[in-house]
Design a protein around this motif. Structure first.
Motif, mmCIF file in Angstrom:
data_model
loop_
_atom_site.group_PDB
_atom_site.id
_atom_site.type_symbol
_atom_site.label_atom_id
_atom_site.label_comp_id
_atom_site.label_asym_id
_atom_site.label_seq_id
_atom_site.Cartn_x
_atom_site.Cartn_y
_atom_site.Cartn_z
ATOM 1 N N LEU B 40 0.826 -1.216 0.000
ATOM 2 C CA LEU B 40 0.000 0.000 0.000
ATOM 3 C C LEU B 40 0.855 1.259 0.000
ATOM 4 C CD1 LEU B 40 -3.041 -0.755 2.298
ATOM 5 C CD2 LEU B 40 -2.994 -0.364 -0.148
ATOM 6 N N GLU B 41 1.907 1.199 0.807
ATOM 7 C CA GLU B 41 2.794 2.353 0.904
ATOM 8 C C GLU B 41 3.359 2.723 -0.465
ATOM 9 O OE1 GLU B 41 5.026 4.590 4.110
ATOM 10 O OE2 GLU B 41 4.143 2.631 4.427
ATOM 11 N N LEU B 42 3.804 1.661 -1.143
ATOM 12 C CA LEU B 42 4.382 1.824 -2.470
ATOM 13 C C LEU B 42 3.404 2.531 -3.411
ATOM 14 C CD1 LEU B 42 6.926 0.538 -4.015
ATOM 15 C CD2 LEU B 42 5.265 -1.094 -4.886
ATOM 16 N N LEU B 43 2.136 2.164 -3.269
ATOM 17 C CA LEU B 43 1.130 2.678 -4.185
ATOM 18 C C LEU B 43 0.688 4.089 -3.840
ATOM 19 C CD1 LEU B 43 -1.148 -0.462 -4.573
ATOM 20 C CD2 LEU B 43 0.533 0.396 -6.168
ATOM 21 N N GLN B 44 1.040 4.535 -2.620
ATOM 22 C CA GLN B 44 0.580 5.861 -2.234
ATOM 23 C C GLN B 44 1.437 6.967 -2.848
ATOM 24 O OE1 GLN B 44 0.431 5.195 1.912
ATOM 25 N NE2 GLN B 44 -1.724 4.628 1.890
ATOM 26 N N ASP B 45 2.612 6.588 -3.328
ATOM 27 C CA ASP B 45 3.509 7.604 -3.872
ATOM 28 C C ASP B 45 3.479 7.578 -5.399
ATOM 29 O OD1 ASP B 45 5.432 9.382 -4.419
ATOM 30 O OD2 ASP B 45 7.026 8.398 -3.268
ATOM 31 N N PRO B 46 2.952 8.634 -6.006
ATOM 32 C CA PRO B 46 2.847 8.661 -7.476
ATOM 33 C C PRO B 46 4.201 8.508 -8.176
ATOM 34 C CG PRO B 46 1.587 10.446 -6.500
ATOM 35 C CD PRO B 46 2.374 9.816 -5.388
ATOM 36 N N LYS B 47 5.271 8.827 -7.443
ATOM 37 C CA LYS B 47 6.593 8.691 -8.043
ATOM 38 C C LYS B 47 6.865 7.253 -8.471
ATOM 39 C CE LYS B 47 9.308 10.565 -5.171
ATOM 40 N NZ LYS B 47 10.156 10.927 -4.156
ATOM 41 N N ASN B 48 6.319 6.322 -7.694
ATOM 42 C CA ASN B 48 6.564 4.914 -7.985
ATOM 43 C C ASN B 48 5.803 4.410 -9.196
ATOM 44 O OD1 ASN B 48 8.302 4.562 -5.842
ATOM 45 N ND2 ASN B 48 6.621 4.181 -4.417
ATOM 46 N N PHE B 49 4.967 5.260 -9.758
ATOM 47 C CA PHE B 49 4.163 4.806 -10.889
ATOM 48 C C PHE B 49 4.892 4.965 -12.219
ATOM 49 C CE2 PHE B 49 -0.288 3.841 -9.644
ATOM 50 C CZ PHE B 49 -0.098 3.914 -8.288
ATOM 51 N N GLY B 50 6.046 5.628 -12.185
ATOM 52 C CA GLY B 50 6.798 5.802 -13.421
ATOM 53 C C GLY B 50 5.952 6.472 -14.481
ATOM 54 N N LEU B 52 3.434 5.356 -15.848
ATOM 55 C CA LEU B 52 2.014 5.065 -15.661
ATOM 56 C C LEU B 52 1.292 6.227 -14.984
ATOM 57 C CD1 LEU B 52 -0.024 2.804 -16.143
ATOM 58 C CD2 LEU B 52 0.471 1.937 -13.879
ATOM 59 N N SER B 53 2.034 7.046 -14.239
ATOM 60 C CA SER B 53 1.386 8.175 -13.554
ATOM 61 C C SER B 53 0.820 9.171 -14.563
ATOM 62 C CB SER B 53 2.366 8.860 -12.611
ATOM 63 O OG SER B 53 3.441 9.354 -13.357
ATOM 64 N N GLY B 54 1.220 9.035 -15.834
ATOM 65 C CA GLY B 54 0.648 9.897 -16.856
ATOM 66 C C GLY B 54 -0.792 9.556 -17.167
ATOM 67 N N MET B 55 -1.236 8.428 -16.688
ATOM 68 C CA MET B 55 -2.620 8.019 -16.948
ATOM 69 C C MET B 55 -3.513 8.646 -15.893
ATOM 70 S SD MET B 55 -3.714 4.133 -17.558
ATOM 71 C CE MET B 55 -5.397 3.657 -17.590
ATOM 72 N N ASP B 56 -4.520 9.335 -16.396
ATOM 73 C CA ASP B 56 -5.389 10.098 -15.511
ATOM 74 C C ASP B 56 -6.101 9.196 -14.498
ATOM 75 O OD1 ASP B 56 -5.918 12.648 -14.995
ATOM 76 O OD2 ASP B 56 -7.636 12.840 -16.360
ATOM 77 N N GLY B 57 -5.952 9.515 -13.232
ATOM 78 C CA GLY B 57 -6.753 8.823 -12.213
ATOM 79 C C GLY B 57 -6.246 7.457 -11.790
ATOM 80 N N ILE B 58 -5.090 7.063 -12.336
ATOM 81 C CA ILE B 58 -4.646 5.685 -12.092
ATOM 82 C C ILE B 58 -4.259 5.455 -10.630
ATOM 83 C CG2 ILE B 58 -2.256 6.161 -12.790
ATOM 84 C CD1 ILE B 58 -4.042 2.870 -13.457
ATOM 85 N N VAL B 59 -3.651 6.461 -9.995
ATOM 86 C CA VAL B 59 -3.172 6.265 -8.622
ATOM 87 C C VAL B 59 -4.347 5.933 -7.704
ATOM 88 C CG1 VAL B 59 -1.940 7.285 -6.693
ATOM 89 C CG2 VAL B 59 -1.247 7.842 -9.020
ATOM 90 N N ASP B 60 -5.373 6.765 -7.779
ATOM 91 C CA ASP B 60 -6.547 6.528 -6.927
ATOM 92 C C ASP B 60 -7.223 5.214 -7.264
ATOM 93 O OD1 ASP B 60 -6.151 8.846 -5.618
ATOM 94 O OD2 ASP B 60 -7.529 10.031 -6.855
ATOM 95 N N ALA B 61 -7.303 4.937 -8.560
ATOM 96 C CA ALA B 61 -8.007 3.731 -8.979
ATOM 97 C C ALA B 61 -7.306 2.484 -8.457
ATOM 98 C CB ALA B 61 -8.095 3.674 -10.501
#
Lengths: 322, 197
Positions: B40-50, B52-61
């Motif tokens: 969960l911790e890993l997923l809370q930081d958008p930096k870890n999304f590489g 993929l963070s360019g995809m709208d709404g992905i972090v929350d989803a």
């Protein structure tokens, strides 16, 4: 109305047909078998006799299509999960390959060329798992194509054939005359849901899988470009991963008519079709883990809603869909 | 009389098999939940999304989806715990019935009769004590599991470095079942059931 013994003759008042309550006319239609002349608003344009025959065949068709959808959903789950394990293997092999140069090998370091050999082996492994992942992806594309097909075959048309006197039905609209839209005139197929209802539910369901397929494609390309240091050919979103892919993705509604190219992955409610810019850097271990979680999590498939849809339909059609 | 107890022990064995099945299930469910908590911790930081963070709404989803599956595995753990509770209760019933056998009868056996052994056969007291011991083991193990499982949601709020360690040590505890001592269980069954073989 006229009782015996009443002397005064009863004269029925003149009633205009318009003054009759609405259900009267359909009542008359049933009683007198009035054919095609009287239609109340909302009733079937087909003859009642045909409607009676239409129902069972429409029911059979709806049952078939939804059983297919349910089966396809299970197949998706198995392909997706084998895809995930291949993806994990790719990531593991890639990360170990990266760590080899800094690894403490102990007495093994005496062996000549050990590091190179290990690296070679690991990159071979990546190649193997890449092809496995691609075939899982192919399976998933095929599954979604079949889902789309099933969702489009919900209608049941009355088939007029001059050669036989039998009334026949089919779920293609090719050989029917124009006034039949295949929904039995909007009547319910079983108890509640009409054909458009079934179609809408199927469409909602399939749309989730379409979006998820596109996200998986993106993840796959990211994973494929991991080892691209050795092979300079990097992947481009607008190129097919295998021949015929785009024809299939087109069928899955993932082709944009406006830009005439493949849609970019997006989430439901966030459809923007802006490309996701891939960074030139290779992703680190954390990012790769997030990618794997993204593959696993199937963010576009709202499990609760999917279960809800299948439950609703299964109750309606009296077929257990698990 | 001893025969009747041996029957009860066989019934008890069935319950223990059920326990083992549930234990396997519980561990896999626990692993599932703890691996989700772990990332969960890993997923809370958008930096870890590489990228993929360019995809709208992905972090929350993605976070939302993971929380959903976490909830699901919590509820399945709860279900398994309930079933384990049922197993413990039927074990205790077997023991209670066993006690009834000696105390409820019209002719209550004397202490001497209770302790009497015929040949290799166990005494009635051996049987009763065996059942009691087995019951106690499973009851206390159940209580331990209960507290481990209820500690799981709290681990959410812990600092990251402690969390991973706690998760794995709790899991070890779950696997080990310290209250159920294997040798002792085997010994009890050997003394009660062996003379038959």
């Amino acid at each position: 109305m006229v009782l015996l013994g009443i002397v005064v003759p009863f004269v029925a008042p003149v009633v205009n047909p318009q003054d009759l309550p609405v259900h009267y006319s359909s009542f008359i239609a049933i009683v007198f078998g009035a054919v095609g002349t009287i239609t109340t608003p909302g009733s079937s344009p087909l003859l009642p006799s045909i409607t009676r025959l239409w129902r069972p065949s429409a029911q059979r068709n709806i049952r078939n299509q939804w059983s297919k959808l349910s089966l396809l959903k299970q197949q998706w789950a198995s392909s997706s999960s084998s895809g995930r394990s291949h993806a994990t293997s790719i990531v593991n092999a890639y990360l170990s390959e990266k760590y080899i140069p800094s690894m403490e090998l102990g007495s093994l370091s005496d062996m000549i060329d050990i590091r190179n050999k290990v690296c070679l082996k690991l990159s071979k492994q990546q190649k193997l798992y890449r092809s496995k992942l691609l075939s899982s992806y192919k399976e998933m594309v095929d599954i979604v194509v079949q889902m789309v097909n099933a969702s489009r075959l919900m209608k049941c048309y009355f088939k007029r054939s001059s050669s036989s006197t039998l009334v026949q039905f089919s779920n293609s609209s090719e050989d029917n005359n124009n006034d039949d839209v295949g929904d039995g005139g909007g009547i319910s197929v079983f108890t509640l849901l009409t054909i458009p209802c079934f179609e809408k539910l199927a469409e909602e369901l399939v749309h989730m899988f379409e979006l998820e397929l596109n996200l998986k494609r993106w993840l796959l390309m990211e994973l494929f470009s991991l080892g691209s240091e050795s092979s300079p050919k990097s992947l481009v979103w607008s190129e097919e991963l295998y021949s015929g892919e785009f024809d299939n993705l087109c069928l899955c509604n993932l082709w944009s008519e406006e830009t005439n190219e493949l849609l970019h992955p997006s989430l439901k409610g966030h459809e923007s079709n802006t490309p996701i810019v891939s960074s030139n850097q290779h992703p680190n271990a954390e990012v790769l883990q997030v990618y794997l979680v993204a593959w696993l999590a199937e963010v576009n498939i709202h499990t609760k809603r999917v279960d809800e849809i299948f439950e609703l339909v299964s109750e309606e059609i009296h077929v257990g869909l698990s | 009389m001893v025969k009747k107890y041996q029957q009860r022990f066989r019934k008890f064995k069935d319950e223990m098999d059920r326990w083992d099945d549930l234990q396997v299930r519980l561990i896999s469910q626990y692993q599932n939940a703890s691996s989700i908590i772990g990332r969960l911790e890993l997923l809370q930081d958008p930096k870890n999304f590489g990228s993929l963070s360019g995809m709208d709404g992905i972090v929350d989803a993605l976070l939302g989806k993971q929380m959903e599956s976490l909830q699901l595995s919590f509820s399945s753990i709860k279900k398994t715990m309930e079933e384990l509770g049922n197993v413990v209760r039927s074990m205790e019933k077997i023991y209670r019935d066993g006690k009834q056998l000696v105390k409820g009868g019209s002719n209550q056996p004397s202490i001497k009769q209770l302790q009497q052994r015929v040949g290799l056969k166990p005494s009635l007291e051996d049987c009763l004590n065996g059942l009691m011991l087995l019951c106690n083991m499973h009851r206390s193990e159940y209580n331990l599991k209960e507290s481990i499982v209820s500690a799981l949601p709290e681990l959410f709020w812990k600092a990251r470095n402690h969390r991973a360690q706690d998760l794995s040590s709790l899991q070890q505890l779950l696997v080990d079942q310290p209250n159920i001592r294997k040798e002792e269980v085997e010994f009890i069954f050997d003394t009660i059931l062996v003379p038959e073989a």
